[in-house]
Design a protein around this motif. Sequence first.
Motif, PDB file in Angstrom:
ATOM      1  N   ALA A  74      15.494  22.325 -12.948  1.00  0.00           N
ATOM      2  CA  ALA A  74      15.494  20.868 -12.808  1.00  0.00           C
ATOM      3  C   ALA A  74      16.824  20.272 -13.263  1.00  0.00           C
ATOM      4  O   ALA A  74      17.376  19.372 -12.622  1.00  0.00           O
ATOM      5  CB  ALA A  74      14.342  20.268 -13.611  1.00  0.00           C
ATOM      6  N   ILE A  75      17.354  20.782 -14.377  1.00  0.00           N
ATOM      7  CA  ILE A  75      18.635  20.283 -14.895  1.00  0.00           C
ATOM      8  C   ILE A  75      19.752  20.524 -13.893  1.00  0.00           C
ATOM      9  O   ILE A  75      20.595  19.653 -13.651  1.00  0.00           O
ATOM     10  CB  ILE A  75      18.960  20.949 -16.251  1.00  0.00           C
ATOM     11  CG1 ILE A  75      18.007  20.438 -17.338  1.00  0.00           C
ATOM     12  CG2 ILE A  75      20.406  20.678 -16.660  1.00  0.00           C
ATOM     13  CD1 ILE A  75      18.128  21.180 -18.657  1.00  0.00           C
ATOM     14  N   LEU A 116      17.531  21.931 -23.389  1.00  0.00           N
ATOM     15  CA  LEU A 116      16.237  22.589 -23.460  1.00  0.00           C
ATOM     16  C   LEU A 116      15.634  22.373 -24.840  1.00  0.00           C
ATOM     17  O   LEU A 116      16.194  22.794 -25.850  1.00  0.00           O
ATOM     18  CB  LEU A 116      16.381  24.092 -23.193  1.00  0.00           C
ATOM     19  CG  LEU A 116      16.792  24.486 -21.777  1.00  0.00           C
ATOM     20  CD1 LEU A 116      16.967  25.988 -21.686  1.00  0.00           C
ATOM     21  CD2 LEU A 116      15.762  24.023 -20.756  1.00  0.00           C
ATOM     22  N   ASN A 125      11.907  26.755 -15.335  1.00  0.00           N
ATOM     23  CA  ASN A 125      11.664  25.539 -14.565  1.00  0.00           C
ATOM     24  C   ASN A 125      12.558  24.380 -15.027  1.00  0.00           C
ATOM     25  O   ASN A 125      13.057  23.597 -14.219  1.00  0.00           O
ATOM     26  CB  ASN A 125      10.191  25.134 -14.670  1.00  0.00           C
ATOM     27  CG  ASN A 125       9.274  26.122 -13.969  1.00  0.00           C
ATOM     28  OD1 ASN A 125       9.703  26.865 -13.088  1.00  0.00           O
ATOM     29  ND2 ASN A 125       8.011  26.159 -14.369  1.00  0.00           N
ATOM     30  N   LYS A 126      12.742  24.289 -16.358  1.00  0.00           N
ATOM     31  CA  LYS A 126      13.561  23.209 -16.890  1.00  0.00           C
ATOM     32  C   LYS A 126      15.025  23.389 -16.496  1.00  0.00           C
ATOM     33  O   LYS A 126      15.711  22.415 -16.123  1.00  0.00           O
ATOM     34  CB  LYS A 126      13.437  23.167 -18.419  1.00  0.00           C
ATOM     35  CG  LYS A 126      14.023  21.921 -19.045  1.00  0.00           C
ATOM     36  CD  LYS A 126      13.272  20.670 -18.603  1.00  0.00           C
ATOM     37  CE  LYS A 126      13.829  19.427 -19.265  1.00  0.00           C
ATOM     38  NZ  LYS A 126      13.160  18.197 -18.786  1.00  0.00           N
ATOM     39  N   ASN A 146      21.705  26.183 -24.416  1.00  0.00           N
ATOM     40  CA  ASN A 146      22.138  24.802 -24.669  1.00  0.00           C
ATOM     41  C   ASN A 146      23.648  24.714 -24.872  1.00  0.00           C
ATOM     42  O   ASN A 146      24.290  23.740 -24.465  1.00  0.00           O
ATOM     43  CB  ASN A 146      21.404  24.236 -25.877  1.00  0.00           C
ATOM     44  CG  ASN A 146      19.980  23.812 -25.535  1.00  0.00           C
ATOM     45  OD1 ASN A 146      19.697  23.435 -24.404  1.00  0.00           O
ATOM     46  ND2 ASN A 146      19.085  23.902 -26.503  1.00  0.00           N
ATOM     47  N   LEU A 193      12.321  23.050 -27.000  1.00  0.00           N
ATOM     48  CA  LEU A 193      11.087  23.848 -27.030  1.00  0.00           C
ATOM     49  C   LEU A 193      10.848  24.343 -28.451  1.00  0.00           C
ATOM     50  O   LEU A 193      11.719  24.978 -29.060  1.00  0.00           O
ATOM     51  CB  LEU A 193      11.212  25.046 -26.077  1.00  0.00           C
ATOM     52  CG  LEU A 193      10.035  26.032 -26.070  1.00  0.00           C
ATOM     53  CD1 LEU A 193       8.790  25.354 -25.526  1.00  0.00           C
ATOM     54  CD2 LEU A 193      10.391  27.274 -25.252  1.00  0.00           C
ATOM     55  N   TYR A 201       8.743  27.918 -18.804  1.00  0.00           N
ATOM     56  CA  TYR A 201       9.228  26.558 -19.083  1.00  0.00           C
ATOM     57  C   TYR A 201      10.753  26.519 -19.012  1.00  0.00           C
ATOM     58  O   TYR A 201      11.333  25.617 -18.399  1.00  0.00           O
ATOM     59  CB  TYR A 201       8.762  26.101 -20.467  1.00  0.00           C
ATOM     60  CG  TYR A 201       9.546  24.916 -20.987  1.00  0.00           C
ATOM     61  CD1 TYR A 201       9.247  23.617 -20.579  1.00  0.00           C
ATOM     62  CD2 TYR A 201      10.620  25.099 -21.879  1.00  0.00           C
ATOM     63  CE1 TYR A 201       9.995  22.551 -21.034  1.00  0.00           C
ATOM     64  CE2 TYR A 201      11.361  24.025 -22.340  1.00  0.00           C
ATOM     65  CZ  TYR A 201      11.048  22.749 -21.914  1.00  0.00           C
ATOM     66  OH  TYR A 201      11.783  21.682 -22.365  1.00  0.00           O
ATOM     67  N   ILE A 202      11.394  27.492 -19.651  1.00  0.00           N
ATOM     68  CA  ILE A 202      12.858  27.546 -19.652  1.00  0.00           C
ATOM     69  C   ILE A 202      13.383  27.646 -18.229  1.00  0.00           C
ATOM     70  O   ILE A 202      14.334  26.947 -17.852  1.00  0.00           O
ATOM     71  CB  ILE A 202      13.346  28.739 -20.497  1.00  0.00           C
ATOM     72  CG1 ILE A 202      13.023  28.509 -21.980  1.00  0.00           C
ATOM     73  CG2 ILE A 202      14.843  28.958 -20.328  1.00  0.00           C
ATOM     74  CD1 ILE A 202      13.281  29.714 -22.866  1.00  0.00           C
ATOM     75  N   GLU A 231       6.652  30.266 -22.313  1.00  0.00           N
ATOM     76  CA  GLU A 231       7.911  29.690 -22.780  1.00  0.00           C
ATOM     77  C   GLU A 231       9.058  30.032 -21.836  1.00  0.00           C
ATOM     78  O   GLU A 231       9.896  29.183 -21.527  1.00  0.00           O
ATOM     79  CB  GLU A 231       8.206  30.183 -24.198  1.00  0.00           C
ATOM     80  CG  GLU A 231       7.244  29.610 -25.243  1.00  0.00           C
ATOM     81  CD  GLU A 231       7.428  30.249 -26.616  1.00  0.00           C
ATOM     82  OE1 GLU A 231       8.070  31.316 -26.685  1.00  0.00           O
ATOM     83  OE2 GLU A 231       6.920  29.685 -27.605  1.00  0.00           O
ATOM     84  N   GLU A 240      20.506  16.811 -19.749  1.00  0.00           N
ATOM     85  CA  GLU A 240      19.467  17.187 -20.710  1.00  0.00           C
ATOM     86  C   GLU A 240      19.776  18.521 -21.401  1.00  0.00           C
ATOM     87  O   GLU A 240      20.626  19.286 -20.975  1.00  0.00           O
ATOM     88  CB  GLU A 240      18.111  17.310 -20.006  1.00  0.00           C
ATOM     89  CG  GLU A 240      17.581  16.002 -19.445  1.00  0.00           C
ATOM     90  CD  GLU A 240      16.245  16.206 -18.747  1.00  0.00           C
ATOM     91  OE1 GLU A 240      15.227  16.304 -19.451  1.00  0.00           O
ATOM     92  OE2 GLU A 240      16.247  16.301 -17.506  1.00  0.00           O
TER      93      GLU A 240
END
Length: 311
Positions: free
Chosen positions: A39-40, A49, A35-36, A66, A51, A32-33, A29, A47
Amino acid sequence: MFYLVLILLICSVGINIFIFQSRVKQRTEVKYIRNKLRAIIDEETGERLLLYTDDKYIKSLLIQINRLLEHNQKTVANYNNIELSMRKMLSNISHDLKTPLTVILGYSEIINNDKNLSAEKVMSLLKTINLKTVEVLDLINRFFELVKLESGDKKLNSSRVDICEISRKIILDYYEILINKEFEVAIEVPEEPVFVRGDEDAIERIFNNLISNAIQYGSDGKMIGLKLRTDENNVYIDVSDKGKGINELHKDRVFERMYTLEDSRNTNYQGSGLGLTITKRLVEQMGGSISLNSVPFQKTTFTVGLKRIRF
């Protein structure tokens, strides 16, 4: 005893497996946070997050991230709007300076180069040069006044002001102009004093800006109105005209820096686009509000609201 030890061993193994799985899931998790977020930021998207997780700490982290992303996106949008507004303002200032400066330069060259000009013609050209010079100075002064207001360098005084007295004084200042232009004048101002707390010079500037705006852009309707009304806590000043008005597409933009309608770029509706912006900033610095209601060729009203005082 053997069975007790076996049960404890099995429980220990189970707990370790659960902890291991939880850590693996948590790492997944967090990855993911990471990498996301990357990307943002890199792609500058809007976008959030998203999850699904049972981990309350991860949930709390996602909420705060967020919130930060939303704040950052609002800041970026605000910066882009300001940058666009500044570009438009500089473009319009360049346009508004270029026209009178071109006239000044052209007429001064005529006076300098044409030795056969009559004294009467020279005086006429000099009068035009003077008018255009005043126009340039007025635009520059308005621009720097707005800069001071928005930077916080211009501090307003606060005192008890009789808004009725100012209303009558300002409308008298425009009496000759209104008579010459054959305007109908509708004034509703109470005879008894009505007090607000504010800066007297700023309030006079607000009246001048709104009335001159009504004369300039409402000339087709040949009418100007000035009405003072009150409630328990506020004083409202309505300045109205019956001119061409402002349609719905433009109503929310008239207070922007250097915003002018297309008609304001011709000789009949020449304007710098700074007057209403300055008016709005002055009203806001005194804790007031300003709004617009317009039905073209019926009635266009700017309403200023200021706090009322009773002592």
